[in-house]
Design a protein around this motif. Structure first.
Motif, PDB file in Angstrom:
ATOM      1  N   GLN A 110       0.719  -1.104   0.147  1.00  0.00           N
ATOM      2  CA  GLN A 110      -0.154  -0.015  -0.098  1.00  0.00           C
ATOM      3  C   GLN A 110       0.729   1.212   0.070  1.00  0.00           C
ATOM      4  OE1 GLN A 110      -2.967  -0.400   3.319  1.00  0.00           O
ATOM      5  NE2 GLN A 110      -3.726  -2.203   2.542  1.00  0.00           N
ATOM      6  N   SER A 111       2.167   1.188   0.095  1.00  0.00           N
ATOM      7  CA  SER A 111       3.015   2.163   0.029  1.00  0.00           C
ATOM      8  C   SER A 111       4.149   2.341  -0.726  1.00  0.00           C
ATOM      9  CB  SER A 111       3.147   2.767   1.523  1.00  0.00           C
ATOM     10  OG  SER A 111       3.837   1.967   2.065  1.00  0.00           O
ATOM     11  N   ASP A 112       5.016   3.112  -1.086  1.00  0.00           N
ATOM     12  CA  ASP A 112       6.312   2.971  -1.493  1.00  0.00           C
ATOM     13  C   ASP A 112       7.326   2.147  -0.409  1.00  0.00           C
ATOM     14  OD1 ASP A 112       5.525   4.281  -3.926  1.00  0.00           O
ATOM     15  OD2 ASP A 112       6.599   6.072  -3.342  1.00  0.00           O
ATOM     16  N   GLU A 114       6.423  -0.219   1.679  1.00  0.00           N
ATOM     17  CA  GLU A 114       5.923  -1.610   1.635  1.00  0.00           C
ATOM     18  C   GLU A 114       6.315  -2.278   0.427  1.00  0.00           C
ATOM     19  OE1 GLU A 114       1.684  -2.071   2.418  1.00  0.00           O
ATOM     20  OE2 GLU A 114       1.748  -0.594   4.113  1.00  0.00           O
ATOM     21  N   LYS A 115       6.482  -1.405  -0.902  1.00  0.00           N
ATOM     22  CA  LYS A 115       6.911  -1.984  -2.173  1.00  0.00           C
ATOM     23  C   LYS A 115       8.226  -2.251  -2.040  1.00  0.00           C
ATOM     24  CE  LYS A 115       3.155   0.364  -4.962  1.00  0.00           C
ATOM     25  NZ  LYS A 115       3.224   1.254  -5.764  1.00  0.00           N
ATOM     26  N   ARG A 161       6.718  -1.679  10.924  1.00  0.00           N
ATOM     27  CA  ARG A 161       6.473  -0.717  10.278  1.00  0.00           C
ATOM     28  C   ARG A 161       7.715   0.255  10.505  1.00  0.00           C
ATOM     29  NH1 ARG A 161       3.540   1.571   6.299  1.00  0.00           N
ATOM     30  NH2 ARG A 161       1.690   0.562   7.078  1.00  0.00           N
ATOM     31  N   GLU A 165      10.296   1.820   7.444  1.00  0.00           N
ATOM     32  CA  GLU A 165      10.065   3.433   7.216  1.00  0.00           C
ATOM     33  C   GLU A 165      11.301   3.966   7.885  1.00  0.00           C
ATOM     34  OE1 GLU A 165       6.331   4.735   8.810  1.00  0.00           O
ATOM     35  OE2 GLU A 165       5.178   4.196   6.993  1.00  0.00           O
ATOM     36  N   VAL A 348      10.110   6.467   3.845  1.00  0.00           N
ATOM     37  CA  VAL A 348       9.050   6.515   2.547  1.00  0.00           C
ATOM     38  C   VAL A 348       9.406   7.555   1.622  1.00  0.00           C
ATOM     39  CG1 VAL A 348       7.272   6.010   4.136  1.00  0.00           C
ATOM     40  CG2 VAL A 348       7.886   8.105   4.080  1.00  0.00           C
ATOM     41  N   THR A 351      11.950   7.100  -3.368  1.00  0.00           N
ATOM     42  CA  THR A 351      10.730   6.865  -4.741  1.00  0.00           C
ATOM     43  C   THR A 351      11.090   5.563  -5.494  1.00  0.00           C
ATOM     44  OG1 THR A 351      12.140   8.076  -6.417  1.00  0.00           O
ATOM     45  CG2 THR A 351      10.735   9.451  -4.951  1.00  0.00           C
ATOM     46  N   GLN A 352      10.028   5.075  -6.249  1.00  0.00           N
ATOM     47  CA  GLN A 352      10.251   3.919  -6.928  1.00  0.00           C
ATOM     48  C   GLN A 352      11.483   4.121  -7.843  1.00  0.00           C
ATOM     49  OE1 GLN A 352       5.985   3.621  -7.740  1.00  0.00           O
ATOM     50  NE2 GLN A 352       6.174   1.483  -7.472  1.00  0.00           N
TER      51      GLN A 352
END
Length: 658
Positions: A110-112, A114-115, A161, A165, A348, A351-352
């Motif tokens: 659900q978030s960068d 987590e990805k 978490r 993060e 977080v 970025t991807q």
């Protein structure tokens, strides 16, 4: 020490652990017997002495029959409590993660952050040759992680978490590598057994608590009876929690040394001590530390990356070495000061696009060439359960060589089925067309359409990317509901048998998938007869010999080469018609039960069978990796420095020729 030696040591440690807990049970029986004799002497108004417990005189308190009954009762209570807990944890790592409130993120991160965490776990799995584990996110700001399960096929990686993060990519990779080392070193099964054994001892204390409550709420006419009930309850509480005290001491002592080993293994995997050392330093400088808030955290305290509980009295129950000791071993130049770790999320912001650059997304795709025979043998000895930094990089390239559309399909339970169907469609064009027509009749129409859409991308994949792609599908397929899974499995079997025979490569892919999803379901039908392991090894070698050689004489030479490598007597080669899917499954299930130190010999014999003609093709390498996976020996993808064909010298030793 290699993977097989670690596995053998884990088996021996399990025996030692059971022995220590058995000693604790004996001590509890002795204490309980003493307590019962004290209470009986008090109720009779009789003077107590140890000699009177089982004395043959008229003043005996208990007698041997009563002592035996006490021993049986205590042992039965502990055994039932342990079995009950182990039954609760039968699902493996998933049960542990869900008891801590974890949420699976493999299918829908659900978030960068987590990805990124999922990507780090996937590349570690691909590089090490293991099925991609389920990744669970624990909604806790503490920086911590764990690996749980019975073996690699049911392992999960849990990440808080705070860890995804607040740690940068290198630090997170160090933490994940630490947890994978627990998977490879055989620690997970031992960890779950510790939980079960401790629960059995704790049950005695809980029984005492219930008796105390019963004495409090019982009617008050018989004060002496109430006092006896109170005394029994208090005594059982003391006995139970005394046993738990010593059980926790054993758990802590066993756990602490394994953390140093896992730290060292993580450095070996990543070839960097800065990542894992940086994660430990951040824990020390973070106000939330690594302490978990879950009410079940204490039960699994020995599984975490760092201590998940507050410091106990005199650190007697510390399941982890002090942070400073671990950091000093990893970074001898450390100044002893912990950097301040901000309470706000830090990870977080990655970025991807930045993450893709870090991962070397532009790296060239692996070519999937043949490999020298010596390289295969070296991989068996040194790479199984021990991926190097070069293999980590190679695994990352393998992962990135898979088109984004296929990676996305592998994460979706619906599309993953279509992807697996296509991966198992093997052979000539006529056979593949026959398989397509069959799927149109038995599979969901939307799954067939999805397969047709993915087909051009799958066809362009290098051979070396097929197993990694199958491993990527595992978490999504585990999410299928039972009815969907049974239809999917039935369709796979029909697909394999569509032409009346099963090619070995098709069977190997199917077995990898079933091993990851179901374990080894055939073990209840294993042969107890002496020599069953050798018969299974011969049958596997025969199957490999026939697979690589359609003619009898080359197959016979290949089979005899494998037998000699394993120092087995030469026997006639079984006919190709005898190599059936059920017999192969059973042979592999039997081979999986052999002792860890005997498995390298079997794997090397398989490699020798494939290389009898001096050539180890890319597809044969992947077949060896597939069978190794079913033997619970995760074998990383092989790296080939330069393309070439493998030829044999006059002495029959494989060499590379241009």
């Amino acid at each position: 020490m290699n993977f097989f030696e670690y596995q053998d040591r884990a088996r021996r440690k399990t025996g030692l652990l059971v022995g220590l807990f058995a000693l604790a049970v004996v001590l509890l029986i002795a204490i309980t017997t003493l307590l019962a004799a004290l209470l009986l002497a008090w109720s009779r108004g009789q003077a107590f002495s140890l000699s009177a417990i089982v004395s043959n005189t008229g003043g005996q308190l208990l007698g041997w029959d009563t002592v035996a009954t006490i021993a049986f009762s205590i042992a039965a209570v502990i055994a039932l409590g342990s079995l009950y807990k182990l039954r609760q944890l039968a699902a493996g790592g998933r049960a542990v993660a869900e008891s801590l409130g974890g949420r699976k993120i493999n299918i829908a991160p659900q978030s960068d952050a987590e990805k990124r965490a999922l990507n780090v776990v996937e590349e570690m799995a691909i590089a090490s040759g293991t099925p991609v584990p389920d990744v669970y996110l624990i909604e806790d700001d503490a920086i911590n992680a764990f690996a749980a399960g019975y073996k690699p096929t049911d392992a999960v990686i849990g990440l808080t978490r705070g860890s995804i993060e607040k740690l940068n990519r290198d630090e997170l990779q160090g933490v994940v590598a630490h947890e994978f080392s627990h998977i490879f070193n055989g620690d997970m099964r031992l960890n779950i057994r510790i939980v079960g054994l401790l629960n059995g001892i704790l049950i005695i204390g809980m029984l005492g608590y219930w008796l105390l409550r019963g004495s409090h709420f019982s009617s008050g006419r018989d004060n002496r009876g109430r006092a006896a009930l109170f005394g029994i309850g208090a005594g059982l509480m003391v006995i139970g929690y005394t046993g738990t005290f010593f059980g926790n001491l054993i758990k802590s002592a066993v756990s602490r040394q394994r953390e140093f080993l896992a730290d060292a293994s993580a450095v070996q995997f990543t070839r960097s001590n800065s990542g894992i050392a940086g994660a430990l330093k951040k824990i020390g400088g973070y106000s939330g530390g690594s302490q978990l808030a879950s009410s079940n955290a204490a039960e699994f305290s020995h599984m975490y990356f760092a201590s998940g509980l507050k410091k106990s009295f005199a650190n007697l129950f510390a399941t982890h070495p002090p942070l400073a000791d671990r950091i000093s071993r990893l970074d001898p130049q450390w100044n002893g000061r912990f950097p301040h770790t901000a309470a706000e999320p830090q990870g977080v912001s990655v970025t991807q696009q930045q993450d893709a650059q870090v991962m070397g997304i532009a790296a060239a795709a692996p070519s999937g060439e043949a490999a020298p025979f010596e390289k295969v043998l070296d991989a068996v000895d040194n790479s199984i359960g021990n991926p190097s930094q070069q293999q980590m990089d190679y695994g990352r390239q393998l992962l990135q060589s898979v088109p984004a559309a296929l990676r996305q399909a592998a994460h979706d339970p619906f599309a993953a089925r279509a992807l697996v169907y296509k991966l198992l469609m093997h052979g000539d064009a006529k056979h593949r067309q026959q398989q397509r027509r069959l799927l149109q009749q038995i599979a969901h129409p939307a799954v067939v359409r999805e397969m047709q859409k993915l087909e051009p991308l799958v066809r362009s994949l290098p051979t070396s990317a097929r197993l990694p792609l199958l491993d990527l599908c595992v978490p999504a397929l585990k999410a299928l509901v039972p009815q969907q899974y049974q239809v999917f499995k039935r369709n796979l079997i029909k697909l394999l048998r569509s032409d009346g025979k099963v090619e070995l490569w098709e069977w190997a892919l199917y077995r990898v998938l079933m091993h990851a999803l179901e374990g080894t379901p055939d073990r209840q039908r294993l042969s107890p007869k002496s020599g069953a392991e050798k018969d299974a090894a011969r049958f596997i070698l025969a199957a490999l010999a026939h697979a690589g050689n359609p003619d009898y004489l080359p197959a016979k030479r290949a089979f005899e080469t494998g037998l000699k490598a394993m120092q087995l007597g030469i026997i006639p080669l079984p006919a190709a018609t005898d190599i059936t899917l059920p017999r192969l499954d059973k042979a592999l299930a039997i081979a999986a039960t052999i002792k860890p130190l005997q498995k390298p010999g079997l794997l090397k014999a398989m490699a020798a069978t494939m290389a009898h003609d001096g050539v180890v093709e890319a597809e044969e390498i992947e077949l060896l990796r597939a069978v190794a996976d079913s033997l619970d020996c995760p074998m990383p993808p092989l790296m080939v420095e330069a393309p070439g064909q493998i030829a044999a010298t006059s002495r029959g030793e494989p060499v590379v020729t241009s």
